[in-house]
Design a protein around this motif. Structure first.
Motif, short mmCIF file in Angstrom:
data_model
loop_
_atom_site.label_atom_id
_atom_site.label_comp_id
_atom_site.label_asym_id
_atom_site.label_seq_id
_atom_site.Cartn_x
_atom_site.Cartn_y
_atom_site.Cartn_z
N PHE A 183 -4.20 -1.24 -5.46
CA PHE A 183 -5.56 -1.69 -5.19
C PHE A 183 -5.54 -3.20 -4.97
CE2 PHE A 183 -5.80 2.00 -7.96
CZ PHE A 183 -6.64 2.84 -7.24
N ILE B 101 -11.99 0.07 -10.92
CA ILE B 101 -10.67 0.38 -10.38
C ILE B 101 -10.13 1.65 -11.03
CG2 ILE B 101 -8.28 -0.40 -10.16
CD1 ILE B 101 -9.34 -3.27 -10.05
N ASN C 267 -1.13 4.18 -6.05
CA ASN C 267 -2.27 3.56 -6.73
C ASN C 267 -2.24 2.03 -6.63
OD1 ASN C 267 -3.29 6.06 -7.51
ND2 ASN C 267 -2.21 6.05 -9.46
N GLU D 221 -9.52 -7.14 3.76
CA GLU D 221 -8.94 -5.81 3.54
C GLU D 221 -9.02 -5.36 2.09
OE1 GLU D 221 -5.08 -5.12 5.18
OE2 GLU D 221 -5.44 -6.36 6.95
N ALA D 222 -9.65 -6.18 1.24
CA ALA D 222 -9.66 -5.89 -0.19
C ALA D 222 -10.44 -4.62 -0.52
CB ALA D 222 -10.25 -7.07 -0.95
N ASP D 223 -9.96 -3.92 -1.53
CA ASP D 223 -10.66 -2.74 -2.05
C ASP D 223 -11.81 -3.14 -2.97
OD1 ASP D 223 -8.75 -0.68 -0.97
OD2 ASP D 223 -7.36 -1.77 -2.27
N PHE D 224 -11.63 -4.28 -3.66
CA PHE D 224 -12.64 -4.77 -4.59
C PHE D 224 -12.74 -6.29 -4.45
CE2 PHE D 224 -10.83 -0.94 -6.41
CZ PHE D 224 -11.95 -0.22 -6.78
N LYS E 259 0.81 -1.22 0.00
CA LYS E 259 0.00 0.00 0.00
C LYS E 259 0.84 1.27 0.00
CE LYS E 259 -4.49 -1.42 1.80
NZ LYS E 259 -5.48 -1.29 2.89
N SER F 274 -11.59 4.77 -9.71
CA SER F 274 -11.25 5.11 -8.32
C SER F 274 -9.89 5.79 -8.19
CB SER F 274 -11.27 3.85 -7.45
OG SER F 274 -10.20 3.00 -7.78
#
Length: 341
Positions: A104, A185, A102, A160-163, A98, A188
């Motif tokens: 993701f 994605i 960028n 913890e995933a964004d998608f 992280k 975002s």
């Protein structure tokens, strides 16, 4: 830059997502492949259990993010812009990834019966054969009975995933769903700041440079408008390094170290300022965006030109920052890495 990390259940379809992204120009890197390479070097039989044990051992021996650090080093060293990072199994790996711009995280899952059948069909050397073995390994992979810091932790990674992507249909269904996911994605990604925007343009300008030791470019900006640009190259009408080679000269720097420099070319900053003078464009009060901290000669010219701010991608060993600041020029360095030759 876009870094897409993949985590998820065994045989859920992370490979399908990876193949889709590869077709869009993404470079594939895998923590699992890094682990397999270490296992081969240590002459460890490649089974899922052995890989799980080895991964836990490496996290205890070095750090919980050891595999992620290896991949991050490759991304930085090769200056990769579009990357897939597969095989994320520990939250500490996510924490390190992280830090990249960028990044993701995508979680991939599917019904367990489908996953077992895919596991059998793909017949990978590390996969279990029986359903009971599959269940046991899957539970451990998710984190059951594992140390929270150094063990397997896919379930926590998935949380913890964004998608998220559920791969329960046909391959055609999966491709359509991944296409929609990829658009989400993309949507975002935040707009670049003005500094990022103009710095990226200076990188494009640098592609015109004719000395392969520097490949530097710059743009001079005022009130968010580009006034002029410049790149490293020989004076008009004179041969370029790309044509006749470098003209090297030894210089002893302020730190006492003797370094070799090519003096055939005019620096990007000098070329841009000369261009402004030639065209009669005032750069008084402007900002210059460049690859690295200017050399002392460029720094003096920048001060006298009236430029009031310098934004550099990296540091340089010239020691010119103090000179610029003494001359009333603000210096912002986006990356603490020192550019070297």
């Amino acid at each position: 830059m876009m870094i897409i990390g993949l985590t998820g259940s065994i045989a859920a379809g992370k490979g399908v997502v990876s193949d889709f992204l590869k077709d869009k120009g993404f470079v594939y890197l895998s923590l699992s492949n890094e682990l397999r390479e270490i296992a081969r070097k240590r002459k460890i039989e490649i089974t899922r259990v052995n890989l799980q044990d080895l991964g836990n051992s490496l996290r205890r021996e070095f750090s919980p993010s050891v595999l992620a650090n290896t991949v991050i080093e490759k991304i930085n060293k090769q200056a990769l812009e579009k990357v897939i990072v597969d095989g994320i199994r520990n939250p500490s790996e996510i924490k390190e990834l992280k830090k990249l711009k960028n990044f993701f995280l995508v979680s991939v899952d599917a019904p367990i019966e489908q996953r077992f059948q895919r596991c059998v069909d793909r017949n990978r050397e590390s996969d279990p054969i029986s359903y009971m073995d599959f269940l046991s390994i899957d539970e451990r992979d998710k984190g059951m009975g594992e140390d929270l810091l150094t063990g397997q932790g896919v379930a926590r990674c998935m949380s913890e995933a964004d998608f998220t992507f559920t791969n329960s249909g046909t391959l055609d269904d999966a491709k359509k769903d991944i296409d929609i996911l990829f658009d989400k994605i993309n949507d975002s990604i935040p707009r670049p700041s003005w500094d990022e925007y103009f710095s990226d343009i200076s990188k494009a300008v640098a592609k015109r440079a004719t000395c392969n030791r520097g490949k530097a470019g710059c743009v001079i900006v005022k009130n968010k408008h580009i006034l002029v640009s410049g790149y490293v190259g020989s004076p008009n009408g004179l041969p370029h390094c790309d044509e006749v080679g470098h003209q090297m000269e030894s210089t002893i720097h302020e730190d006492g170290v003797e370094r070799e420099h090519c003096i055939r070319t005019t620096h990007a900053e000098q070329n841009a300022i000369c261009q402004a003078a030639k065209l009669g464009i005032s750069i008084d009060g402007a900002t210059i965006y460049c690859k690295m901290e200017p050399c002392s000669v460029c720094a003096k010219i920048i001060i006298n030109s009236g430029i009031r701010r310098v934004v550099c991608e990296k540091r340089y060993q010239s020691g010119a920052q103090s000179l610029l600041e003494e001359g009333g020029v603000l210096v912002d360095v986006l990356n603490e890495e020192v550019e070297g030759y």
